[in-house]
Motif scaffolding. Structure first.
Motif, PDB file in Angstrom:
ATOM      1  N   ASN A   4      66.128  51.382  10.310  1.00 30.42           N
ATOM      2  CA  ASN A   4      66.433  51.659   8.914  1.00 30.42           C
ATOM      3  C   ASN A   4      65.830  50.554   8.056  1.00 30.42           C
ATOM      4  N   GLN A   5      65.383  50.924   6.863  1.00 29.07           N
ATOM      5  CA  GLN A   5      64.758  49.988   5.941  1.00 29.07           C
ATOM      6  C   GLN A   5      65.700  49.700   4.778  1.00 29.07           C
ATOM      7  N   HIS A   6      65.732  48.435   4.373  1.00 33.33           N
ATOM      8  CA  HIS A   6      66.588  48.015   3.260  1.00 33.33           C
ATOM      9  C   HIS A   6      65.730  47.355   2.194  1.00 33.33           C
ATOM     10  N   VAL A   7      65.984  47.711   0.932  1.00 30.75           N
ATOM     11  CA  VAL A   7      65.381  47.027  -0.211  1.00 30.75           C
ATOM     12  C   VAL A   7      66.480  46.132  -0.762  1.00 30.75           C
ATOM     13  N   TRP A  14      62.120  41.252  -4.893  1.00 26.33           N
ATOM     14  CA  TRP A  14      62.749  42.244  -4.038  1.00 26.33           C
ATOM     15  C   TRP A  14      62.065  42.238  -2.687  1.00 26.33           C
ATOM     16  N   ALA A  15      62.853  42.340  -1.630  1.00 25.60           N
ATOM     17  CA  ALA A  15      62.315  42.307  -0.272  1.00 25.60           C
ATOM     18  C   ALA A  15      62.567  43.628   0.434  1.00 25.60           C
ATOM     19  N   VAL A  16      61.629  43.979   1.306  1.00 27.98           N
ATOM     20  CA  VAL A  16      61.791  45.106   2.223  1.00 27.98           C
ATOM     21  C   VAL A  16      62.100  44.498   3.574  1.00 27.98           C
ATOM     22  N   LYS A  17      63.200  44.936   4.178  1.00 28.00           N
ATOM     23  CA  LYS A  17      63.622  44.342   5.439  1.00 28.00           C
ATOM     24  C   LYS A  17      64.059  45.434   6.411  1.00 28.00           C
ATOM     25  N   GLY A  18      63.506  45.409   7.610  1.00 30.51           N
ATOM     26  CA  GLY A  18      63.938  46.327   8.654  1.00 30.51           C
ATOM     27  C   GLY A  18      65.304  45.895   9.164  1.00 30.51           C
ATOM     28  N   GLU A  19      66.170  46.851   9.435  1.00 30.38           N
ATOM     29  CA  GLU A  19      67.522  46.548   9.892  1.00 30.38           C
ATOM     30  C   GLU A  19      67.495  45.709  11.165  1.00 30.38           C
ATOM     31  N   GLY A  20      68.202  44.582  11.131  1.00 30.84           N
ATOM     32  CA  GLY A  20      68.278  43.700  12.285  1.00 30.84           C
ATOM     33  C   GLY A  20      67.148  42.676  12.365  1.00 30.84           C
ATOM     34  N   ASN A  21      66.143  42.801  11.495  1.00 35.16           N
ATOM     35  CA  ASN A  21      65.026  41.850  11.507  1.00 35.16           C
ATOM     36  C   ASN A  21      65.416  40.548  10.813  1.00 35.16           C
TER      37      ASN A  21
END
Length: 73
Positions: A4-7, A14-21
């Protein structure tokens, strides 16, 4: 199904972060730019997109995978 991707807010950006990364996938000047990147990743990975507000709360969610609650229609 991919991650899942989170903004999420990152200072004034603003950052884009993969879940758990641990690391950010991308850092953008605007939320709109980050959303566009995250949406493309989540579509490619058939995952969920979570858009957070400045306080860190989820304000919007978008499913690009197997949605357990698809809209009626």
């Amino acid at each position: 199904m991919g991650k899942n991707q989170h903004v999420v807010p990152k200072g004034n950006q603003w950052a884009v972060k993969g879940e758990g990364n641990q690391r950010n996938t991308a850092v953008c000047n605007t939320q709109k730019e980050a959303i566009n990147i995250a949406r493309q990743i989540s579509r490619n990975q058939n995952s969920e997109l979570f858009i957070h507000n400045r306080q860190g709360q989820i304000r919007e969610r978008d499913s690009h995978g197997n949605d357990p609650y698809p809209p009626p229609g």
